[in-house]
Design a protein around this motif. Sequence first.
Motif, short mmCIF file in Angstrom:
data_model
loop_
_atom_site.label_atom_id
_atom_site.label_comp_id
_atom_site.label_asym_id
_atom_site.label_seq_id
_atom_site.Cartn_x
_atom_site.Cartn_y
_atom_site.Cartn_z
N PRO A 1 -31.33 2.10 41.63
CA PRO A 1 -32.53 2.79 41.12
C PRO A 1 -32.24 4.26 40.86
O PRO A 1 -31.61 4.93 41.67
CB PRO A 1 -33.54 2.60 42.25
CG PRO A 1 -32.72 2.39 43.48
CD PRO A 1 -31.48 1.68 43.03
N ASP B 1 -34.83 6.35 38.87
CA ASP B 1 -36.05 7.13 38.69
C ASP B 1 -37.23 6.18 38.53
O ASP B 1 -37.06 4.98 38.32
CB ASP B 1 -35.93 8.03 37.46
CG ASP B 1 -37.00 9.12 37.42
OD1 ASP B 1 -37.68 9.30 38.45
OD2 ASP B 1 -37.17 9.75 36.36
N CYS B 2 -38.41 6.73 38.64
CA CYS B 2 -39.63 5.97 38.39
C CYS B 2 -40.71 6.95 37.97
O CYS B 2 -40.88 8.01 38.58
CB CYS B 2 -40.07 5.20 39.64
SG CYS B 2 -41.60 4.27 39.42
N HIS C 1 -45.91 1.48 36.00
CA HIS C 1 -44.74 2.07 36.65
C HIS C 1 -43.50 1.66 35.85
O HIS C 1 -43.28 0.48 35.60
CB HIS C 1 -44.60 1.58 38.09
CG HIS C 1 -45.76 1.91 38.97
ND1 HIS C 1 -46.01 3.17 39.43
CD2 HIS C 1 -46.76 1.12 39.46
CE1 HIS C 1 -47.11 3.16 40.19
NE2 HIS C 1 -47.58 1.93 40.21
N VAL D 1 -39.58 1.78 36.16
CA VAL D 1 -38.45 2.01 37.05
C VAL D 1 -37.17 1.99 36.21
O VAL D 1 -36.91 1.04 35.46
CB VAL D 1 -38.36 0.91 38.13
CG1 VAL D 1 -37.11 1.12 38.99
CG2 VAL D 1 -39.62 0.92 38.98
N ARG D 2 -36.42 3.07 36.30
CA ARG D 2 -35.13 3.15 35.61
C ARG D 2 -34.01 2.81 36.59
O ARG D 2 -33.96 3.38 37.69
CB ARG D 2 -34.90 4.55 35.03
CG ARG D 2 -35.89 4.94 33.95
CD ARG D 2 -35.61 6.34 33.42
NE ARG D 2 -36.56 6.71 32.39
CZ ARG D 2 -36.40 6.46 31.10
NH1 ARG D 2 -35.30 5.84 30.69
NH2 ARG D 2 -37.32 6.81 30.22
N ARG D 3 -33.16 1.89 36.17
CA ARG D 3 -32.02 1.52 37.02
C ARG D 3 -30.76 1.48 36.16
O ARG D 3 -30.80 1.27 34.95
CB ARG D 3 -32.25 0.15 37.66
CG ARG D 3 -33.51 0.08 38.52
CD ARG D 3 -33.48 -1.09 39.49
NE ARG D 3 -33.31 -2.36 38.79
CZ ARG D 3 -32.94 -3.49 39.40
NH1 ARG D 3 -32.66 -3.49 40.69
NH2 ARG D 3 -32.84 -4.62 38.72
N PRO E 1 -35.71 8.31 42.80
CA PRO E 1 -35.21 7.05 43.35
C PRO E 1 -36.07 6.50 44.48
O PRO E 1 -36.22 5.28 44.60
CB PRO E 1 -33.80 7.41 43.84
CG PRO E 1 -33.41 8.59 43.01
CD PRO E 1 -34.67 9.36 42.79
N ARG F 1 -39.30 6.75 44.81
CA ARG F 1 -40.45 6.12 44.18
C ARG F 1 -40.05 4.76 43.61
O ARG F 1 -40.79 3.78 43.73
CB ARG F 1 -40.99 7.01 43.08
CG ARG F 1 -42.22 6.47 42.37
CD ARG F 1 -43.44 6.51 43.25
NE ARG F 1 -44.66 6.23 42.52
CZ ARG F 1 -45.87 6.17 43.09
NH1 ARG F 1 -46.00 6.37 44.39
NH2 ARG F 1 -46.94 5.91 42.36
N ALA F 2 -38.88 4.70 42.97
CA ALA F 2 -38.39 3.44 42.41
C ALA F 2 -38.22 2.39 43.51
O ALA F 2 -38.64 1.24 43.35
CB ALA F 2 -37.07 3.67 41.68
N ARG F 3 -37.64 2.78 44.62
CA ARG F 3 -37.45 1.84 45.72
C ARG F 3 -38.80 1.40 46.28
O ARG F 3 -38.96 0.24 46.69
CB ARG F 3 -36.58 2.47 46.80
CG ARG F 3 -35.10 2.58 46.41
CD ARG F 3 -34.24 2.98 47.60
NE ARG F 3 -34.50 4.36 48.00
CZ ARG F 3 -33.82 5.41 47.54
NH1 ARG F 3 -32.85 5.22 46.65
NH2 ARG F 3 -34.08 6.63 47.94
N SER G 1 -38.54 -6.79 32.74
CA SER G 1 -37.31 -6.01 32.73
C SER G 1 -36.70 -6.04 31.34
O SER G 1 -36.59 -7.10 30.73
CB SER G 1 -36.30 -6.57 33.74
OG SER G 1 -34.99 -6.10 33.48
#
Length: 253
Positions: A101, A103-104, A126, A128-130, A163, A165-167, A223
């Motif tokens: 992860p 960002d979010c 939301h 989420v960038r991974r 990260p 926030r993403a988690r 996704s």
Amino acid sequence: MGTTQLETAPEPKYWHLKTVLSEALDSEFGVGEILPNERDLAARFGVARATLRQALEQLELEGRLQRRRGVGTTVAPPRVGVAVGSAQGTWPGEVGDAWQPADCAPAVPPADVARMLETPGDEQVHVVRRTRVSHGQPVAAELLYVPTSSVDELSAIDAPSGPSRARGVLRELHRLGLEGQDRAVELGSARADDAKALDRLPGAPVLVVTTRFFAEGRTAAVSVATYRADTCRLTFGDEGGVEIHHGPESRAS
């Protein structure tokens, strides 16, 4: 690399040279190593530079080599297997997931994603960038779209941004019972943001993998993962995950 006689080969010189170079890559070079310059390689094999370039271009098309800006021609990492199967699969971010992860942030999703999520066209979700890395090189970037209804217990205090926030979003998503998923794969061209994340030029070929995750009778997340086409291969079978194969002896399901 040792020299070899190419004049008596029954096939085009560049094709035979490609085979010789491929064998040398397996035995003499590691992932990420920089090849000698074209002049030295051409002299070593006794071929014209035009012949050498043809062989190198073929190896690049096959994903064996990469031409990196400011670096040169390097040995590519093993291809990432993008599995297309019927297994139920797992939520993003569960144990064994190779994605990291990054960002979010809240954002309005593209219209096609909003339709899949069945959210109003102007409603934020939301995002989420991974990223996924193999042998120190970026091979894929993902945008995971999660509506607030799927993670309604998410606390902004516990996971304010980035990260963490993403988690937090992934952790709350895991509380839902995953009922299944479907996946579509198509060939595309890298947009500017994808190209930057994947260290490629805009317009470079990519594989775009769109996955819908179902829970509670609806689409709980979508996704959109973009893979470098020169580092990927499609695999077919019952496995629903995405695997990295680290050698020729490995086989996808």
